[in-house]
Every structure is written in C-alpha cells, then in structure tokens.
Design an enzyme around this catalytic site. Structure first.
Site, PDB file in Angstrom:
ATOM      1  N   CYS A   1       0.857  12.728   5.649  1.00 48.94           N
ATOM      2  CA  CYS A   1       1.148  12.412   7.103  1.00 48.94           C
ATOM      3  C   CYS A   1       2.050  13.472   7.728  1.00 48.94           C
ATOM      4  CB  CYS A   1       1.686  10.914   7.279  1.00 48.94           C
ATOM      5  SG  CYS A   1       3.484  11.049   6.778  1.00 48.94           S
TER       6      CYS A   1
ATOM      7  N   GLU B   1       4.284  10.787  -1.020  1.00 47.96           N
ATOM      8  CA  GLU B   1       4.941  12.263  -1.279  1.00 47.96           C
ATOM      9  C   GLU B   1       6.708  12.168  -1.164  1.00 47.96           C
ATOM     10  OE1 GLU B   1       1.129  12.468   1.181  1.00 47.96           O
ATOM     11  OE2 GLU B   1       2.723  11.145   1.088  1.00 47.96           O
TER      12      GLU B   1
ATOM     13  N   CYS C   1       6.347   6.947   2.000  1.00 49.21           N
ATOM     14  CA  CYS C   1       5.182   7.555   1.651  1.00 49.21           C
ATOM     15  C   CYS C   1       5.340   7.971   0.038  1.00 49.21           C
ATOM     16  CB  CYS C   1       4.806   8.460   2.422  1.00 49.21           C
ATOM     17  SG  CYS C   1       4.251   8.296   4.153  1.00 49.21           S
TER      18      CYS C   1
ATOM     19  N   CYS D   1       5.480  13.533   6.355  1.00 51.12           N
ATOM     20  CA  CYS D   1       5.605  14.060   4.795  1.00 51.12           C
ATOM     21  C   CYS D   1       5.169  15.559   4.790  1.00 51.12           C
ATOM     22  CB  CYS D   1       4.662  13.517   3.902  1.00 51.12           C
ATOM     23  SG  CYS D   1       5.247  11.569   3.452  1.00 51.12           S
TER      24      CYS D   1
ATOM     25  N   ASN E   1       3.462   5.169  -2.498  1.00 50.10           N
ATOM     26  CA  ASN E   1       4.017   4.801  -1.433  1.00 50.10           C
ATOM     27  C   ASN E   1       4.776   3.207  -1.462  1.00 50.10           C
ATOM     28  OD1 ASN E   1       1.211   3.774  -1.771  1.00 50.10           O
ATOM     29  ND2 ASN E   1       1.281   2.977   0.464  1.00 50.10           N
TER      30      ASN E   1
ATOM     31  N   GLU F   1       5.882  -0.060   0.574  1.00 52.70           N
ATOM     32  CA  GLU F   1       5.887  -0.657   2.045  1.00 52.70           C
ATOM     33  C   GLU F   1       6.859  -1.676   2.182  1.00 52.70           C
ATOM     34  OE1 GLU F   1       1.196  -0.311   2.933  1.00 52.70           O
ATOM     35  OE2 GLU F   1       1.971  -2.150   2.514  1.00 52.70           O
TER      36      GLU F   1
END
Length: 142
Positions: free
Chosen positions: A85, A54, A52, A88, A41, A43
């Site tokens: 999430c 993924e 993310c 994803c 990930n 940010e």
C-alpha cells in the site's frame, strides 16, 4: 533467489490476524547482508489501526538493529501479485533504494512480477525533502 523470500512470506501470511477483511498478507525482506525478516498483517476492530505485513517485517528489522532492504516479497491469499500500500511504500523506501527489488507473489505459484522500489514510488518523500522543508521555515537554523 526470491523463492526463499516467497516461502517466508507465505508462512508469515498463514499467521495473519485478518478477521475483519479476511485478507491475509505476508511479507519477507532480505537485508544487504542476507538476514531475512518476515511479517504478517494484524488487524484491529478499530479500523484502520492495524498494521500491514510489510510494516511488521520492517519492525522486526529495526528491532534487530536495522539494515538496508535488498529485496522484498509480498503475498496475499486473495490477490495475484499484491503490491504494498502507499504507506508501506514510504516505509520500505526509508530502508531501501530506488533499485531495490519488490517481488509480487501469487500464493500458489510464487513470484508473478518483480518491480523496483523506484517504479512503485517514483516521487518518494526523502530526508532531502524533509531538510529542504525544515530549512524553509521562518527562523530555521542556518
């Protein structure tokens, strides 16, 4: 077989850029032909503009010409069995089947649970749904 994916996901997690949430995540996917792509990930101070783990792994897959996801492992430093999430899940479904294995991992012990993509996202939005929606528009091409 998931142990190598867990190891790649854990290495990717260590490269995560997560200064705001302090929630590093790593993911690694294997294609049907055996290639492995990992991601972490990343940010942004402008939440939620990061991405993310993924998503990063899928980006690597696409940049290398694409392929079908045969299985995927996800690990987070602060969670026992991190699931992808919602966003994803939809991104993974774009490159996977309902029976694709998703391994949920613990950073110390590896795989703690394995589920299928169909279990994670039973009512996936698909290309069939998109086509049906487009065809129902007024003046849709026939």
């Amino acid at each position: 077989m998931a142990d190598d994916l867990f190891a790649k996901a854990k290495l990717a997690m260590r490269k995560a850029y997560a200064p705001y949430s302090r929630f590093p995540v790593g993911a690694a996917l294997r294609t049907a032909d055996g290639r492995i792509y990992a991601g972490c990930n990343v940010e942004s101070v402008s939440f939620p503009e990061g991405w993310c783990a993924e998503t990063t792994a899928i980006g690597h897959l696409v940049m290398d010409g694409g392929g079908h996801i045969a299985e995927l492992a996800v690990v987070a430093a602060n969670l026992n069995g991190c699931t992808p999430c919602g966003g994803c899940r939809q991104r993974i479904a774009e490159f996977a089947d309902a029976d694709t294995k998703i391994h949920l991992c613990n950073v110390d012990s590896g795989v703690v649970n394995t589920v299928t993509m169909g279990e994670l996202l039973p009512l996936v939005f698909s290309t069939d749904d998109l086509a049906q929606g487009l065809m129902s528009l007024p003046n849709a091409p026939s």
